[in-house]
Design a protein around this motif. Sequence first.
Motif, PDB file in Angstrom:
ATOM      1  N   PHE A 134     -11.009  -6.865  13.031  1.00  6.63           N
ATOM      2  CA  PHE A 134      -9.653  -6.391  13.312  1.00  6.63           C
ATOM      3  C   PHE A 134      -9.375  -5.074  12.602  1.00  6.63           C
ATOM      4  O   PHE A 134      -9.955  -4.773  11.560  1.00  6.63           O
ATOM      5  CB  PHE A 134      -8.615  -7.424  12.892  1.00  6.63           C
ATOM      6  CG  PHE A 134      -8.558  -7.704  11.406  1.00  6.63           C
ATOM      7  CD1 PHE A 134      -7.742  -6.946  10.563  1.00  6.63           C
ATOM      8  CD2 PHE A 134      -9.319  -8.726  10.841  1.00  6.63           C
ATOM      9  CE1 PHE A 134      -7.682  -7.196   9.203  1.00  6.63           C
ATOM     10  CE2 PHE A 134      -9.272  -8.987   9.485  1.00  6.63           C
ATOM     11  CZ  PHE A 134      -8.454  -8.223   8.662  1.00  6.63           C
ATOM     12  N   GLY A 135      -8.474  -4.275  13.230  1.00  5.51           N
ATOM     13  CA  GLY A 135      -7.965  -3.082  12.571  1.00  5.51           C
ATOM     14  C   GLY A 135      -6.706  -3.424  11.802  1.00  5.51           C
ATOM     15  O   GLY A 135      -6.566  -3.150  10.613  1.00  5.51           O
ATOM     16  N   THR A 136      -5.767  -4.072  12.511  1.00  5.69           N
ATOM     17  CA  THR A 136      -4.524  -4.555  11.903  1.00  5.69           C
ATOM     18  C   THR A 136      -4.383  -6.035  12.220  1.00  5.69           C
ATOM     19  O   THR A 136      -4.596  -6.470  13.360  1.00  5.69           O
ATOM     20  CB  THR A 136      -3.310  -3.801  12.460  1.00  5.69           C
ATOM     21  OG1 THR A 136      -3.430  -2.410  12.168  1.00  5.69           O
ATOM     22  CG2 THR A 136      -2.020  -4.326  11.846  1.00  5.69           C
ATOM     23  N   LEU A 137      -4.011  -6.825  11.221  1.00 10.60           N
ATOM     24  CA  LEU A 137      -3.825  -8.265  11.409  1.00 10.60           C
ATOM     25  C   LEU A 137      -2.343  -8.603  11.289  1.00 10.60           C
ATOM     26  O   LEU A 137      -1.669  -8.148  10.361  1.00 10.60           O
ATOM     27  CB  LEU A 137      -4.613  -9.051  10.365  1.00 10.60           C
ATOM     28  CG  LEU A 137      -4.542 -10.581  10.513  1.00 10.60           C
ATOM     29  CD1 LEU A 137      -5.382 -11.045  11.681  1.00 10.60           C
ATOM     30  CD2 LEU A 137      -5.001 -11.262   9.218  1.00 10.60           C
ATOM     31  N   VAL A 138      -1.839  -9.376  12.241  1.00 14.85           N
ATOM     32  CA  VAL A 138      -0.441  -9.824  12.220  1.00 14.85           C
ATOM     33  C   VAL A 138      -0.413 -11.333  12.008  1.00 14.85           C
ATOM     34  O   VAL A 138      -1.067 -12.087  12.732  1.00 14.85           O
ATOM     35  CB  VAL A 138       0.279  -9.469  13.540  1.00 14.85           C
ATOM     36  CG1 VAL A 138       1.716  -9.967  13.496  1.00 14.85           C
ATOM     37  CG2 VAL A 138       0.230  -7.967  13.779  1.00 14.85           C
ATOM     38  N   ASN A 139       0.353 -11.756  11.016  1.00 10.92           N
ATOM     39  CA  ASN A 139       0.481 -13.179  10.700  1.00 10.92           C
ATOM     40  C   ASN A 139       1.689 -13.755  11.434  1.00 10.92           C
ATOM     41  O   ASN A 139       2.825 -13.540  11.047  1.00 10.92           O
ATOM     42  CB  ASN A 139       0.638 -13.354   9.188  1.00 10.92           C
ATOM     43  CG  ASN A 139       0.695 -14.827   8.765  1.00 10.92           C
ATOM     44  OD1 ASN A 139       0.775 -15.724   9.589  1.00 10.92           O
ATOM     45  ND2 ASN A 139       0.673 -15.063   7.464  1.00 10.92           N
ATOM     46  N   ALA A 140       1.426 -14.465  12.526  1.00 10.30           N
ATOM     47  CA  ALA A 140       2.490 -15.148  13.279  1.00 10.30           C
ATOM     48  C   ALA A 140       2.131 -16.620  13.417  1.00 10.30           C
ATOM     49  O   ALA A 140       2.298 -17.232  14.476  1.00 10.30           O
ATOM     50  CB  ALA A 140       2.666 -14.503  14.646  1.00 10.30           C
ATOM     51  N   ALA A 141       1.628 -17.182  12.319  1.00  9.37           N
ATOM     52  CA  ALA A 141       1.042 -18.516  12.343  1.00  9.37           C
ATOM     53  C   ALA A 141       2.038 -19.644  12.106  1.00  9.37           C
ATOM     54  O   ALA A 141       1.635 -20.787  11.858  1.00  9.37           O
ATOM     55  CB  ALA A 141      -0.091 -18.599  11.316  1.00  9.37           C
ATOM     56  N   GLY A 142       3.333 -19.342  12.155  1.00  8.03           N
ATOM     57  CA  GLY A 142       4.344 -20.396  12.073  1.00  8.03           C
ATOM     58  C   GLY A 142       4.262 -21.205  10.800  1.00  8.03           C
ATOM     59  O   GLY A 142       4.223 -20.649   9.688  1.00  8.03           O
ATOM     60  N   CYS A 150      -2.452 -13.591  14.739  1.00  2.00           N
ATOM     61  CA  CYS A 150      -2.748 -15.002  14.481  1.00  2.00           C
ATOM     62  C   CYS A 150      -1.520 -15.837  14.834  1.00  2.00           C
ATOM     63  O   CYS A 150      -0.490 -15.744  14.163  1.00  2.00           O
ATOM     64  CB  CYS A 150      -3.116 -15.212  13.017  1.00  2.00           C
ATOM     65  SG  CYS A 150      -4.644 -14.406  12.519  1.00  2.00           S
ATOM     66  N   GLY A 151      -1.622 -16.614  15.899  1.00  4.03           N
ATOM     67  CA  GLY A 151      -0.522 -17.476  16.311  1.00  4.03           C
ATOM     68  C   GLY A 151      -0.129 -17.248  17.756  1.00  4.03           C
ATOM     69  O   GLY A 151       0.235 -16.124  18.125  1.00  4.03           O
TER      70      GLY A 151
END
Length: 283
Positions: free
Chosen positions: A196-204, A13-14
């Motif tokens: 999703f299998g793995t979610l990454v939070n890169a939403a600033g 995400c981001g």
Amino acid sequence: MSRIIAGGETVICGGGIIGLTLARELLMRGHKDIIIIEKEQQLGKHASGRNSGVLHAGIYYSIGSLRGRTCLAGNFLMKDYCKSKGIPLLERGKVIVTKNEAEIEIVETLHKRARENGARVELVDEKRLKQIEPFAKTCKHALYSHYTAVTDSKSVLKELYNELIASGKVKILLGTRVNGIKGNQTLTTNRGLIKFGTLVNAAGAWSDELAHIFGIGLNYRLVPFKGIYKKLRPEKSYMVRSNIYPVPDTRNPFLGVHFTRNVSDEVLIGPTAMPALGAENYG
């Protein structure tokens, strides 16, 4: 909307530099089936595309700290990436100047931190400073950082995007905003469902809101600050060769208003640091 529009092993995400570089690193480690979702209609519309492009060199962080190590390592990696892709890069270093004797001790502390963190720095006197930055002034000593550089963040984003799309293993969904979660591994968005299998939070600046959707970090909230820059008049830009910084106030997490020559040969003055009263309040 209940229609499934996409699904991937990893969903990031981001669509800023963090999100894109994470996707690139995952590809290099053998991962595939990666989706990047970005709420805007273009990549890097916020912090990644609204900065001076300075690559710092681990000067300000505590000796042996993770931030000190990763800052310098990231400096080297980004410079290598820019050189390999033909992205504009200015390697002219920077100076941190003192305005009075009270700041000399702080500069000496920064010098010690930087050396312990692996940076190439030196304390210079006024004569040496004049050779580096003829129009800069200091009180007795200044700190010269050799590794500090400047690139163009939008050019970096463009090259990362091209590289990810060319891999055939990364899908980028623009105009896709996360609204919530359905079950354990399905995002609800304005366009439909994403598995999703793995979610990454890169939403600033919105990463806290995304974390809260998952019940994480509920006691924490980002307090956004914004920095305003001015441009030095072109006929005066010869007065700054590289980057001229003040000694930071160690009580605050800001580096102070400084001069930066960017890859377009403009000299920026800034930034300020004021509460933004909203994650996207740029006015």
